[in-house]
Design an enzyme around this catalytic site. Sequence first.
Site: not given
Length: 499
Positions: A117-119, A122-123, A233, A238, A253
């Site tokens: 995944g990425h966003g 980050g990756e 979160d 998650n 996070g």
Amino acid sequence: MLERPPALAMPMPTEGTPPPLSGTPIPVPAYFRHAEPGFSLKRPRGLSRSLPPPPPAKGSIPISRLFPPRTPGWHQLQPRRVSFRGEASETLQSPGYDPSRPESFFQQSFQRLSRLGHGSYGEVFKVRSKEDGRLYAVKRSMSPFRGPKDRARKLAEVGSHEKVGQHPCCVRLEQAWEEGGILYLQTELCGPSLQQHCEAWGASLPEAQVWGYLRDTLLALAHLHSQGLVHLDVKPANIFLGPRGRCKLGDFGLLVELGTAGAGEVQEGDPRYMAPELLQGSYGTAADVFSLGLTILEVACNMELPHGGEGWQQLRQGYLPPEFTAGLSSELRSVLVMMLEPDPKLRATAEALLALPVLRQPRAWGVLWCMAAEALSRGWALWQALLALLCWLWHGLAHPASWLQPLGPPATPPGSPPCSLLLDSSLSSNWDDDSLGPSLSPEAVLARTVGSTSTPRSRCTPRDALDLSDINSEPPRGSFPSFEPRNLLSLFEDTLDPT
């Protein structure tokens, strides 16, 4: 004098109806409720592999235009371990890492298999460690640290992971390091997220799976809450799946420790799963229970949670849409009512929910169902491999001459690869585009491919080849028969003449 007509009283909510639309004394028409968008099923969409990037700041000038670039003291080129357990930052050591090489520690110590995944954060890569040969997940920040505050904020996630500690229902942190202003987090490798699993399923999850995911996530929350930690979160993205229908809670996070000085600077998570007391700045462990309740409601009913509006308010007032929850069992509906209690003081805790008879022990039929689903998935993969083997054997028996025919040299010499393959950097085994060296221009590639062909060449020397240098010059005399120019009309008349 005309008398003012009496104001219409707002209809009071009755049993089984949602709460009033607002608390204002302005009269609300009875048909106004039907104009509001109601709850809906999830729309089919692609798998969630990435997050949208953050919008660029349009009202500020980049700092690089105001100040000359300079390398800060913490922008180390050598990898340094990141830990908040009292251990001093030290240079990472690995049998396969050579500091003299230009590749980073990540590139030298791990074999990247795929990108999970990425966003904007980050990756995340699926990697294999060259040291022990095991599979891990490595999260790499997308951009270098913008300053000391940005670095402290990103490194705080490492401290949150270390506070969680070891638990079978929480994603385990292996190590973390920084190199060149980039943060790397190495964690255990899990399966897809619950959100990706629901999108691939395309409908409401079976209740047997829902009970298992609910129990495992409650165990993770009970572990966090016993240490005074709040996740803030909790959502399907998650929660990561594991073998035999188990799941683990990850992405710490936004984790906050109650009673600390930094608790007043917390950040809320996704507004679709936000507890109502967070709007008043009241942070507690009950917020995680509420977010988990909305998560279970979403995956069990295939329901699209609203981002705002009247539906968002109704869910935070204890209203459960009966058109979605009618297919749930009475035990699951009762648990959802306890988890979605608007008052955080009356809301059930994770420990109290785990003490219920339906959640005290994992259901045997639920575990058996998950094991059967996993066995069917593996059996289907085995059947596909067996079918491919049978097709190969049938082709060999139907055409036995292909087995006995010797493999001779190819009829034509192999041609050069196409330009698109030579220019495609994805076929390279290197990690980054910068490590490919000077890129090949299209002119250079075409220069290498001129003369390369898959058809056989004739046995002629370059001198015997066609000379195109004098193509614009006059032809030699006598090489073509001379002809007299004539009028086209006269030629037409000659063709019509019978004689």
